[in-house]
Scaffold this motif. Structure first.
Motif, PDB file in Angstrom:
ATOM      1  N   ARG A 176       1.826   5.553   4.950  1.00  0.00           N
ATOM      2  CA  ARG A 176       0.586   5.901   5.994  1.00  0.00           C
ATOM      3  C   ARG A 176       1.253   6.592   6.979  1.00  0.00           C
ATOM      4  O   ARG A 176       2.440   6.474   7.429  1.00  0.00           O
ATOM      5  CB  ARG A 176      -0.523   5.161   5.898  1.00  0.00           C
ATOM      6  CG  ARG A 176       0.439   3.911   7.107  1.00  0.00           C
ATOM      7  CD  ARG A 176      -1.113   3.126   7.270  1.00  0.00           C
ATOM      8  NE  ARG A 176      -0.556   2.009   8.096  1.00  0.00           N
ATOM      9  CZ  ARG A 176      -0.055   0.821   7.547  1.00  0.00           C
ATOM     10  NH1 ARG A 176       0.024   0.834   6.287  1.00  0.00           N
ATOM     11  NH2 ARG A 176      -0.288   0.255   8.889  1.00  0.00           N
ATOM     12  N   THR A 177       0.890   7.556   7.706  1.00  0.00           N
ATOM     13  CA  THR A 177       1.135   8.369   8.966  1.00  0.00           C
ATOM     14  C   THR A 177      -0.087   7.465   9.611  1.00  0.00           C
ATOM     15  O   THR A 177      -1.097   7.415  10.289  1.00  0.00           O
ATOM     16  CB  THR A 177       0.962   9.690   8.592  1.00  0.00           C
ATOM     17  OG1 THR A 177       1.562  10.117   7.578  1.00  0.00           O
ATOM     18  CG2 THR A 177       1.537  10.382  10.286  1.00  0.00           C
ATOM     19  N   GLU A 178       0.583   6.909  10.969  1.00  0.00           N
ATOM     20  CA  GLU A 178       0.212   6.380  11.996  1.00  0.00           C
ATOM     21  C   GLU A 178       1.391   7.022  13.627  1.00  0.00           C
ATOM     22  O   GLU A 178       1.758   8.187  12.947  1.00  0.00           O
ATOM     23  CB  GLU A 178       0.373   5.199  12.632  1.00  0.00           C
ATOM     24  CG  GLU A 178      -0.308   4.153  11.302  1.00  0.00           C
ATOM     25  CD  GLU A 178      -0.360   2.662  11.007  1.00  0.00           C
ATOM     26  OE1 GLU A 178      -0.114   2.073  12.384  1.00  0.00           O
ATOM     27  OE2 GLU A 178      -1.191   1.755  10.146  1.00  0.00           O
ATOM     28  N   SER A 214       0.459  -0.809  -0.234  1.00  0.00           N
ATOM     29  CA  SER A 214       0.405   0.047   0.602  1.00  0.00           C
ATOM     30  C   SER A 214       0.713   1.229   0.533  1.00  0.00           C
ATOM     31  O   SER A 214       2.159   1.055   0.659  1.00  0.00           O
ATOM     32  CB  SER A 214      -0.834  -0.610   1.360  1.00  0.00           C
ATOM     33  OG  SER A 214      -0.398   0.065   2.499  1.00  0.00           O
ATOM     34  N   ARG A 244       6.021   6.988  10.174  1.00  0.00           N
ATOM     35  CA  ARG A 244       5.591   6.266   8.576  1.00  0.00           C
ATOM     36  C   ARG A 244       6.124   5.684   8.900  1.00  0.00           C
ATOM     37  O   ARG A 244       6.298   4.683   9.037  1.00  0.00           O
ATOM     38  CB  ARG A 244       6.653   7.262   7.219  1.00  0.00           C
ATOM     39  CG  ARG A 244       5.416   9.315   8.032  1.00  0.00           C
ATOM     40  CD  ARG A 244       4.947   9.548   7.649  1.00  0.00           C
ATOM     41  NE  ARG A 244       5.275   9.529   5.632  1.00  0.00           N
ATOM     42  CZ  ARG A 244       3.514   9.079   4.907  1.00  0.00           C
ATOM     43  NH1 ARG A 244       2.347   9.267   5.177  1.00  0.00           N
ATOM     44  NH2 ARG A 244       3.631   9.221   3.799  1.00  0.00           N
ATOM     45  N   ALA A 292      -4.000  11.578   9.584  1.00  0.00           N
ATOM     46  CA  ALA A 292      -4.094  12.468   8.627  1.00  0.00           C
ATOM     47  C   ALA A 292      -3.220  13.906   8.986  1.00  0.00           C
ATOM     48  O   ALA A 292      -3.370  14.430   9.354  1.00  0.00           O
ATOM     49  CB  ALA A 292      -5.508  12.823   8.011  1.00  0.00           C
ATOM     50  N   GLN A 298      -4.520   6.078  12.941  1.00  0.00           N
ATOM     51  CA  GLN A 298      -4.076   7.122  11.872  1.00  0.00           C
ATOM     52  C   GLN A 298      -4.176   8.466  12.167  1.00  0.00           C
ATOM     53  O   GLN A 298      -5.701   8.494  12.715  1.00  0.00           O
ATOM     54  CB  GLN A 298      -4.728   6.316  10.777  1.00  0.00           C
ATOM     55  CG  GLN A 298      -4.210   6.590   9.433  1.00  0.00           C
ATOM     56  CD  GLN A 298      -4.413   5.957   8.329  1.00  0.00           C
ATOM     57  OE1 GLN A 298      -5.129   5.100   8.247  1.00  0.00           O
ATOM     58  NE2 GLN A 298      -3.876   5.713   7.262  1.00  0.00           N
TER      59      GLN A 298
END
Length: 57
Positions: free
Chosen positions: A13-15, A10, A19, A55, A53
């Motif tokens: 993403r930022t968690e 995928s 990253r 944004a 998560q």
């Protein structure tokens, strides 16, 4: 890494931990590549609520 033939599961993403990018090795095993969080993305109120998560702009 993608130009070298790495297959990503995928988009990154930022968690809360920072990253995260998940990719497959030549045997099909999944690996998590972790990087530092982007400054300003980890709002304290979101961390307290346990958001998985976050944004970022």
């Amino acid at each position: 890494m993608a130009s070298a033939g790495v297959s990503f599961v995928s988009v990154p993403r930022t968690e809360l931990c920072g990253r995260v990018a998940v990719f497959l090795d030549v045997s099909g095993n999944r690996w998590d590549l972790l990087g530092p969080a982007v400054a300003g993305c980890l709002a304290p109120q979101q961390a307290r609520r346990g958001c998985a998560q976050v944004a970022c702009p």
